[in-house]
Each structure stands twice: as C-alpha cells, then as structure tokens.
Design a protein around this motif. Structure first.
Motif, PDB file in Angstrom:
ATOM      1  N   GLY A 223       0.805  -1.224   0.000  1.00 35.80           N
ATOM      2  CA  GLY A 223       0.000   0.000   0.000  1.00 35.80           C
ATOM      3  C   GLY A 223       0.827   1.257   0.000  1.00 35.80           C
ATOM      4  O   GLY A 223       0.286   2.346   0.093  1.00 35.80           O
ATOM      5  N   SER A 224       2.140   1.117  -0.080  1.00 34.87           N
ATOM      6  CA  SER A 224       2.943   2.337  -0.088  1.00 34.87           C
ATOM      7  C   SER A 224       4.027   2.255  -1.161  1.00 34.87           C
ATOM      8  O   SER A 224       5.193   2.535  -0.902  1.00 34.87           O
ATOM      9  N   THR A 225       3.606   1.886  -2.369  1.00 34.13           N
ATOM     10  CA  THR A 225       4.561   1.722  -3.465  1.00 34.13           C
ATOM     11  C   THR A 225       5.389   2.979  -3.702  1.00 34.13           C
ATOM     12  O   THR A 225       6.599   2.903  -3.876  1.00 34.13           O
ATOM     13  N   LEU A 226       4.717   4.136  -3.678  1.00 34.28           N
ATOM     14  CA  LEU A 226       5.426   5.354  -4.062  1.00 34.28           C
ATOM     15  C   LEU A 226       6.405   5.804  -2.984  1.00 34.28           C
ATOM     16  O   LEU A 226       7.485   6.296  -3.293  1.00 34.28           O
ATOM     17  N   THR A 227       6.031   5.628  -1.730  1.00 32.20           N
ATOM     18  CA  THR A 227       6.988   5.930  -0.665  1.00 32.20           C
ATOM     19  C   THR A 227       8.176   4.988  -0.758  1.00 32.20           C
ATOM     20  O   THR A 227       9.329   5.396  -0.626  1.00 32.20           O
ATOM     21  N   SER A 228       7.893   3.693  -1.014  1.00 29.64           N
ATOM     22  CA  SER A 228       8.975   2.708  -1.113  1.00 29.64           C
ATOM     23  C   SER A 228       9.913   3.048  -2.259  1.00 29.64           C
ATOM     24  O   SER A 228      11.136   2.986  -2.111  1.00 29.64           O
ATOM     25  N   ASN A 229       9.344   3.416  -3.408  1.00 31.57           N
ATOM     26  CA  ASN A 229      10.198   3.835  -4.520  1.00 31.57           C
ATOM     27  C   ASN A 229      11.046   5.027  -4.123  1.00 31.57           C
ATOM     28  O   ASN A 229      12.221   5.120  -4.503  1.00 31.57           O
ATOM     29  N   GLY A 230      10.445   5.936  -3.367  1.00 39.22           N
ATOM     30  CA  GLY A 230      11.182   7.108  -2.911  1.00 39.22           C
ATOM     31  C   GLY A 230      12.380   6.713  -2.080  1.00 39.22           C
ATOM     32  O   GLY A 230      13.466   7.262  -2.241  1.00 39.22           O
ATOM     33  N   VAL A 231      12.185   5.740  -1.178  1.00 39.65           N
ATOM     34  CA  VAL A 231      13.282   5.293  -0.319  1.00 39.65           C
ATOM     35  C   VAL A 231      14.383   4.654  -1.174  1.00 39.65           C
ATOM     36  O   VAL A 231      15.571   4.952  -1.022  1.00 39.65           O
ATOM     37  N   THR A 232      13.963   3.797  -2.110  1.00 39.66           N
ATOM     38  CA  THR A 232      14.931   3.149  -3.001  1.00 39.66           C
ATOM     39  C   THR A 232      15.758   4.188  -3.750  1.00 39.66           C
ATOM     40  O   THR A 232      16.997   4.125  -3.759  1.00 39.66           O
ATOM     41  N   ASN A 233      15.078   5.158  -4.339  1.00 40.64           N
ATOM     42  CA  ASN A 233      15.785   6.170  -5.132  1.00 40.64           C
ATOM     43  C   ASN A 233      16.688   7.024  -4.264  1.00 40.64           C
ATOM     44  O   ASN A 233      17.790   7.392  -4.681  1.00 40.64           O
ATOM     45  N   MET A 234      16.199   7.334  -3.070  1.00 42.61           N
ATOM     46  CA  MET A 234      16.974   8.176  -2.169  1.00 42.61           C
ATOM     47  C   MET A 234      18.296   7.494  -1.822  1.00 42.61           C
ATOM     48  O   MET A 234      19.360   8.121  -1.894  1.00 42.61           O
ATOM     49  N   ILE A 235      18.239   6.197  -1.474  1.00 43.85           N
ATOM     50  CA  ILE A 235      19.460   5.473  -1.116  1.00 43.85           C
ATOM     51  C   ILE A 235      20.410   5.424  -2.305  1.00 43.85           C
ATOM     52  O   ILE A 235      21.604   5.692  -2.202  1.00 43.85           O
ATOM     53  N   GLN A 236      19.828   5.088  -3.478  1.00 42.24           N
ATOM     54  CA  GLN A 236      20.610   4.992  -4.707  1.00 42.24           C
ATOM     55  C   GLN A 236      21.302   6.323  -5.017  1.00 42.24           C
ATOM     56  O   GLN A 236      22.505   6.385  -5.237  1.00 42.24           O
ATOM     57  N   GLU A 237      20.504   7.395  -4.997  1.00 36.62           N
ATOM     58  CA  GLU A 237      21.002   8.696  -5.431  1.00 36.62           C
ATOM     59  C   GLU A 237      22.070   9.225  -4.490  1.00 36.62           C
ATOM     60  O   GLU A 237      23.102   9.732  -4.918  1.00 36.62           O
ATOM     61  N   ARG A 238      21.827   9.120  -3.187  1.00 32.45           N
ATOM     62  CA  ARG A 238      22.760   9.702  -2.219  1.00 32.45           C
ATOM     63  C   ARG A 238      24.065   8.917  -2.154  1.00 32.45           C
ATOM     64  O   ARG A 238      25.144   9.477  -2.177  1.00 32.45           O
ATOM     65  N   LEU A 239      23.944   7.587  -2.043  1.00 36.48           N
ATOM     66  CA  LEU A 239      25.154   6.790  -1.820  1.00 36.48           C
ATOM     67  C   LEU A 239      26.118   6.864  -2.989  1.00 36.48           C
ATOM     68  O   LEU A 239      27.328   6.805  -2.811  1.00 36.48           O
ATOM     69  N   LYS A 240      25.588   7.008  -4.218  1.00 35.82           N
ATOM     70  CA  LYS A 240      26.478   6.952  -5.377  1.00 35.82           C
ATOM     71  C   LYS A 240      27.503   8.090  -5.359  1.00 35.82           C
ATOM     72  O   LYS A 240      28.589   7.945  -5.892  1.00 35.82           O
ATOM     73  N   HIS A 241      27.167   9.200  -4.676  1.00 33.46           N
ATOM     74  CA  HIS A 241      28.121  10.303  -4.602  1.00 33.46           C
ATOM     75  C   HIS A 241      29.315   9.978  -3.715  1.00 33.46           C
ATOM     76  O   HIS A 241      30.309  10.691  -3.742  1.00 33.46           O
ATOM     77  N   TYR A 242      29.180   8.948  -2.894  1.00 32.74           N
ATOM     78  CA  TYR A 242      30.264   8.627  -1.963  1.00 32.74           C
ATOM     79  C   TYR A 242      31.209   7.568  -2.527  1.00 32.74           C
ATOM     80  O   TYR A 242      32.189   7.219  -1.890  1.00 32.74           O
TER      81      TYR A 242
END
Lengths: 255, 209
Positions: A223-242
């Motif tokens: 029931g929270s697909t969009l929040t879950s996608n947000g979490v996935t993208n957030m981890i992906q986007e932030r970590l790649k800079h490190y």
C-alpha cells in the motif's frame, strides 16, 4: 467616536497588527535557541541510532550515572562516538572549510552535483569503525530523509533511520518504525563483483522474511509503493556520490 | 444578546447536545485528518481548546471596539497569532509531539469551530462566558476526536497509544488489521456512525423537515 468610520477602521487595524506583530516576533526570537537545540539533538540521536546507540541505551547509561538525559549529555555521547565528520566533494576529497554537521541537505541537494558537499560521519564504537551517511529525497507526498550506517567493509548496512514530513499514516509513514528499519541490517549495497547496487524496496519479494542478505532487496510495505520507490531512489542517489570516497578508503587499506 | 448563561451549561452543552462536530458540523476536516492515532488526537484537542478559549476571551474583550466591517479579519488575526504561538511553544518544549502534528497545528486557523464560536458567541458575550464556551466547545471537539481515534487506532493498527493491545494469538488465528481504517474515508464513516448512535439516543437532535 463612530465605530464604522474609515479612519477608526484603519486606526484599529493598524494598532492590532502592530501589537500582534511585536508579540509574535518576541516569541519567535525567545524560543528560537530552544528550537534549534531540539533539531540538533534530534539529528544527533538519529545518527547515533544507526550505529546501535538508541534512546533506551543512552537513557540507561545516563541513569546509571545518576543523571537525566539532556542536550549536553547527548552532545557528549555524540562526540565520544563520532570522532570525525567530513564534508566531501563530488570527487571524494575532504573540504575542510565546511562543517559537515551543519550541512542542510534540503537546500544542499538542489545545488549542482559538483558544488554540493557530501557529509559523512565516522564513528568508533567497540573497536569498530562505522560510516554514517545522511539521506534526503522525495516520498509520495513530501520530503523523506534518513541516515544509513555502513560497517567497516563499506558494504554491509549496520543500521538505518528514516524520517518523513507527510507520508500516509499507517502506510508510507511506517518507514520510520523499528520493524521496518531493522530489515536493513546486514544488507549489502555492493554485489559480489563490487558493482554498486544500493538497496531496493520491492513488492512481491521472493524473500519476504528477508533472510537473504545478499539480494540487495527489502520487502516493501504493502500500500505504499510510491513511498517505497522514494526510499529506493533516495538510497541509490545519495550513496552513489560517496563511491569515490569509498574507493579511496579501500585503496588506503590495501596499501 | 445579553442572555444569562449558566456556566455549567456553557461547558456541558457542547459535549453532547450542541457538539461542535456532530451537531454544529464544524471542524470536520481536521477530525478526519488527525484521528489515525490517539496521541496526536489528544494533543490536537488540547491545542484547539487552548486556542479556542483564548481567542474567545480576546475577541470578547475587544467586542465593543472592533469595527464591524473588518471583524472577520481581526478574528482571523487573533486566531492566527495564537496558533503560531502554540506551534512555536510546542516546537520548543514538546518537539516530538509537534513533529507528529506537523501541519495540523497550523490548520487550527482554518478550523471552522474557532471562527464559528467567535462569530456566534464571543462577539456578543462577556469574557468569562466566552472563556467557558471555548473550553466547552474545545472539549466537545476533543471528545469526538478521541472516540474516533480510539476506534481507528484499535481497528486500523491494533494498538492504543502505540502499544499493541490485540494479542499475538489473534494474528496467528488469521486476524488482520483493517488498513481501510487508516484512511480518511473510514474516518468519515466512523464519524457518521457516531452521529447515528448519538441521534438515536437523543431524538431531539434530529432535524424536523
């Protein structure tokens, strides 16, 4: 005086506005230090939570000394664990001119990649090193954020902490719950070949109990697909800079 | 206008016979939004009560000086100032709670109960009576909020005050939390049931055609 005349109306409105304006600005100024302190305290607590130093632990520690948990003590504990804080450039260099703790990701994230500074907090606890990276991204309704702690191998997740501004209560908002955050423990962010994979929140996961820690997957909240996608993208986007910084640390170790 | 009010009635009436939500039908939106969990509902109820009582007193004190043409604006200003104060104080002294309430504290401004009571009562009554009216209506609002939140949290999350109350054995037998209860639609239905029960117990509340 005529209560309905124009002059009286304007006079009355002006007086009321000035009185209220003065009152509110006094209140805002007077309370500001406390509010700022609350925010810093929350940030320190969240960061410490990811390396396994949670509120219960701190409270019991402090009570053992016969004290009550307050801002000062929290700051002491934070400084005890987190000996180093760096603001990194996109190439993984340390920028000494910026205080990592004061970086506000909400505004930082809007700058071009090259100009952003990427904060990282490095902790020593029980003889082990942990790397805590702040996260920031978009959920379904509004901003989501969090912290992710990596173990010494810069691959295994030690712990995470999430926060959100306005996700759906009972659905997306569950990302801040312990049972959800605990699922991340032990997950790997790199695959066996050393390629960065991040962590994906997935529905219809073949491994809902999350026993497989090598699959880079976590069971999403139904029931929270969009929040879950947000979490996935957030981890992906932030970590790649490190990644450049991770590379440097690994090279140092191999030397 | 200068009717004598018995103070006990001022506090008691809004709890049931003249309840702001179920009878006056004011403040429905926040009642739907903030009733997912008990704790925020209680803090919201208290905040509304404080804002309502004090804005009632302030407007009542000013009632003989407010120019008629800008009275709504003045009311709005007083309410807005009080709401900002409440918000700032919560942020400084009850940070966790203010985080849970997030935007809803700000939305007290738009809560029709506040403006409704200012217009209907405070503008024509003495400060003390207005204060009691504010407390009464705040309590009536809070009562409904707490009852609705109780059922929504119990049936939707299986918890009360974030403590699990439905035993694990129920879940093992196949009991499932009703996620619908967490959505505003079920809040409206819960509220509807509340009004239904209330009106069948007190038939005098039902409108005559």
């Amino acid at each position: 005086m005529d209560r309905n005349s124009n002059i009286y109306t304007i006079f009355f409105a002006t007086v009321v506005v000035i009185v209220i304006g003065v009152l509110l600005s006094l209140a805002a100024m007077g309370l500001k230090p406390l509010q700022e302190q609350n925010k810093r305290q929350e940030k320190m607590m969240d960061i410490m939570y990811t390396i396994g130093v949670d509120q219960d632990f701190l409270t019991s520690e402090v009570i053992a000394q016969g004290l009550k948990l307050n801002y000062k003590l929290i700051e002491q504990y934070f400084n005890k664990y987190f000996l180093k804080q760096y603001a990194l450039t996109s190439e993984g260099e340390i920028d000494e001119s910026v205080n990592a703790f004061d970086i506000n990701l909400k505004t930082e994230i809007k700058k071009p990649e090259k100009e952003q500074r990427y904060p990282i907090f490095i902790a020593q606890k029980d003889g082990k090193t942990y790397y805590v990276i702040p996260l920031y991204g978009k959920g379904l309704w509004d901003d989501i954020w969090g912290y992710i702690a990596l173990e010494e191998d810069l691959n295994t997740v030690k712990g995470v902490k999430f926060g959100h501004k306005g996700e759906t209560p009972g659905l997306g908002a569950e990302i801040t719950k312990k049972w959800f955050e605990d699922q991340f423990k032990g997950e790997k962010i790199f695959d066996k070949d050393g390629t960065f994979r991040g962590i994906t929140l997935l529905k219809g996961n073949k491994d809902p109990e999350n026993k497989d820690k090598e699959d880079h997957e976590i069971d999403a909240i139904s029931g929270s697909t969009l929040t879950s996608n947000g979490v996935t993208n957030m981890i992906q986007e932030r970590l790649k800079h490190y990644l450049p910084f991770f590379e440097k640390i690994r090279n140092q170790k191999n030397k | 206008m200068a009717k004598k009010h018995k103070w006990i009635d001022l506090v008691k009436d809004p709890l049931n016979e003249n309840n702001p939500i179920t009878v006056q039908v004011l403040g429905i939106c926040s009642a739907l939004a903030i009733t997912v969990k008990l704790m925020p509902a209680i803090v919201m109820a208290l905040s509304v009560m404080v804002v309502l009582a004090f804005s009632n007193v302030i407007i009542s004190l000013m009632r003989n000086y407010i120019p008629n043409r800008i009275r709504i604006i003045i009311q709005l200003l007083v309410v807005a100032a009080l709401v900002i104060l409440v918000d700032q104080i919560l942020k400084a002294y009850a940070y966790d709670v203010s985080k849970q309430l997030s935007v809803f504290v700000g939305l007290i401004i738009t809560n029709c109960i506040v403006m409704g009571r200012l217009e209907a009562f405070a503008l024509g009554n003495k400060p003390w009576d207005s204060f009691l009216d504010g407390i009464g209506n705040g309590a009536g609002y809070g009562l409904v909020l707490i009852i609705v939140a109780f059922f929504r949290e119990l049936l939707g999350s299986g918890t009360l005050f974030d403590k699990q109350v439905i035993p694990d054995s129920f879940y093992e037998m196949g009991y499932v939390n009703n996620a619908m209860m967490l959505l505003p639609a079920m809040a409206l239905i819960t509220l509807g049931i509340y009004i239904w029960v209330q009106r069948s117990m007190y038939p005098q509340l039902t409108e005559k055609d």
